[in-house]
Design an enzyme around this catalytic site. Structure first.
Site, PDB file in Angstrom:
ATOM      1  N   SER A 223     -34.012  24.700 -35.898  1.00 32.61           N
ATOM      2  CA  SER A 223     -34.888  23.778 -36.342  1.00 32.61           C
ATOM      3  C   SER A 223     -34.943  23.708 -38.006  1.00 32.61           C
ATOM      4  CB  SER A 223     -36.324  24.900 -36.671  1.00 32.61           C
ATOM      5  OG  SER A 223     -36.506  24.191 -34.832  1.00 32.61           O
TER       6      SER A 223
ATOM      7  N   ASN B  36     -43.695  21.692 -41.580  1.00 32.84           N
ATOM      8  CA  ASN B  36     -44.704  21.967 -41.320  1.00 32.84           C
ATOM      9  C   ASN B  36     -45.923  21.486 -42.357  1.00 32.84           C
ATOM     10  OD1 ASN B  36     -43.634  25.333 -41.062  1.00 32.84           O
ATOM     11  ND2 ASN B  36     -43.585  24.295 -39.304  1.00 32.84           N
TER      12      ASN B  36
ATOM     13  N   GLU C 286     -24.446  35.129 -35.936  1.00 34.38           N
ATOM     14  CA  GLU C 286     -24.350  35.329 -34.298  1.00 34.38           C
ATOM     15  C   GLU C 286     -25.928  34.887 -34.613  1.00 34.38           C
ATOM     16  OE1 GLU C 286     -23.219  36.188 -31.904  1.00 34.38           O
ATOM     17  OE2 GLU C 286     -21.198  36.947 -33.331  1.00 34.38           O
TER      18      GLU C 286
ATOM     19  N   ASP D 235     -41.134  32.873 -35.226  1.00 32.25           N
ATOM     20  CA  ASP D 235     -42.011  31.159 -34.073  1.00 32.25           C
ATOM     21  C   ASP D 235     -43.328  31.895 -32.761  1.00 32.25           C
ATOM     22  OD1 ASP D 235     -42.660  28.909 -33.232  1.00 32.25           O
ATOM     23  OD2 ASP D 235     -40.648  28.623 -32.338  1.00 32.25           O
TER      24      ASP D 235
HETATM   25  C1  FPP Z   1     -44.792  29.787 -36.344  1.00 28.68           C
HETATM   26  O1  FPP Z   1     -45.689  29.722 -35.035  1.00 28.68           O
HETATM   27  C2  FPP Z   1     -45.436  30.457 -37.689  1.00 28.68           C
HETATM   28  C3  FPP Z   1     -44.671  29.652 -38.599  1.00 28.68           C
HETATM   29  C4  FPP Z   1     -45.087  28.102 -38.987  1.00 28.68           C
HETATM   30  C5  FPP Z   1     -45.755  30.635 -39.706  1.00 28.68           C
HETATM   31  C6  FPP Z   1     -44.706  31.687 -40.149  1.00 28.68           C
HETATM   32  C7  FPP Z   1     -45.845  32.259 -41.381  1.00 28.68           C
HETATM   33  C8  FPP Z   1     -45.959  34.078 -40.732  1.00 28.68           C
HETATM   34  C9  FPP Z   1     -45.816  35.140 -39.998  1.00 28.68           C
HETATM   35  C10 FPP Z   1     -47.233  34.111 -41.816  1.00 28.68           C
HETATM   36  C11 FPP Z   1     -46.758  34.888 -43.183  1.00 28.68           C
HETATM   37  C12 FPP Z   1     -45.648  34.992 -43.789  1.00 28.68           C
HETATM   38  C13 FPP Z   1     -45.871  35.630 -44.995  1.00 28.68           C
HETATM   39  C14 FPP Z   1     -43.645  35.857 -45.304  1.00 28.68           C
HETATM   40  C15 FPP Z   1     -46.472  36.318 -45.339  1.00 28.68           C
HETATM   41  P1  FPP Z   1     -45.925  28.658 -34.692  1.00 28.68           P
HETATM   42  O2  FPP Z   1     -47.906  28.293 -35.726  1.00 28.68           O
HETATM   43  O3  FPP Z   1     -44.834  27.390 -34.400  1.00 28.68           O
HETATM   44  O4  FPP Z   1     -46.340  28.862 -33.501  1.00 28.68           O
HETATM   45  P2  FPP Z   1     -46.533  28.072 -31.532  1.00 28.68           P
HETATM   46  O5  FPP Z   1     -44.897  27.465 -32.150  1.00 28.68           O
HETATM   47  O6  FPP Z   1     -47.106  28.609 -30.808  1.00 28.68           O
HETATM   48  O7  FPP Z   1     -48.006  27.285 -32.373  1.00 28.68           O
END
Ligand code: FPP
Length: 249
Positions: free
Chosen positions: A203, A75, A214, A27
């Protein structure tokens, strides 16, 4: 090497379980980018870079199973631009990392309902799962269009269909049988679930599987998360006492 290996064998670091399974809710990509005045997708791209580094460090960290929450069933509510950007990032990651994963013994699996994903991405997922199916050094699972409730619902539906078809008796349904209907049927339960960026929510991630895990919540935003960060978390985890509802020896 990027981090101090000696900490793992030091006296202050009790042994980690064999086949350690760490799951991560990655996150904070959006905030990391916004803090710099950059588009959210830049944060996701940096996040993907950190995924690659962490996967590479898994053997040294003692992580055999790594499961990452990349895209939840919720999402889809994000802007079309962000959703499409994330989907093309996942596709690019598979194409770019395929060679490295094969060389380094990484088996890649996807969990979640893939039927809602773009056809090209589904083909790519099927391809990489087959390509890496013989690998056993690191088991990387990426949760894509994943939700714990959705997974349990799909499993329940499949069990009900098997009961109707006479392949399963209702009386035989138990914890172990349900586990075999989940997307994670080939994985051990996670020992540890890490969430970055200071949020302290589960979540909808691995609701069934994390029953005895844990939890570690850290303020670090995912794009700032490195193998050294993980090493610190594992050090702390190794010192926690896990009793699985029993009493300590
Ligand atoms: C949450 O941060 C992150 C995501 C919804 C996307 C996760 C994806 C990656 C790390 C990209 C690559 C992954 C792989 C497996 C290649 P957020 O966007 O909710 O952040 P925020 O809470 O600060 O808005």
């Amino acid at each position: 090497m990027m981090f101090d290996k000696s900490a793992q064998s030091g006296r202050d670091f009790p042994a980690l379980p064999n086949d350690l399974h760490v799951a991560v809710i990655m996150d904070g990509n959006g905030r990391w980018a916004s803090n710099r005045g950059w588009p959210r997708l830049v944060g996701h791209r940096k996040g993907a870079e950190q995924v690659r580094k962490l996967v590479e460090a898994c053997p040294e960290l003692g992580i055999r199973y790594l499961t990452l929450y990349a895209f939840s069933t919720e999402n889809w509510k994000r802007s079309t631009e962000e959703v499409l950007g994330l989907m093309s990032l996942f596709a690019r990651y598979i194409r770019r990392e395929a060679g490295r994963m094969k060389r380094e013994g990484v088996r890649l699996r996807f969990i979640g309902d893939r039927t809602r994903l773009d056809d090209n991405l589904q083909v790519l997922i099927q391809w990489i799962e087959t390509e890496t199916a013989g690998n056993d050094r690191v088991h990387l699972s990426v949760a894509l269009n994943y939700g714990g409730r959705d997974e349990i619902t799909r499993a329940t539906r499949a069990m009900a269909q098997d009961v109707v078809a006479g392949k399963l008796s209702g009386d035989d349904i138990c914890d172990a049988v349900l586990s075999r209907y989940l997307d994670t049927r080939d994985l051990p339960d996670p020992d540890l679930v890490v969430r970055t960026s200071g949020e302290t929510r589960v979540s909808n991630f691995l609701l069934w599987q994390a029953a005895y895990a844990e939890y570690v919540f850290i303020p670090t935003l995912w794009p700032d998360f490195t193998p050294v960060t993980m090493q610190g978390i594992l050090k702390d985890f190794a010192q926690r006492e896990r009793r699985f509802g029993g009493v300590s020896a």
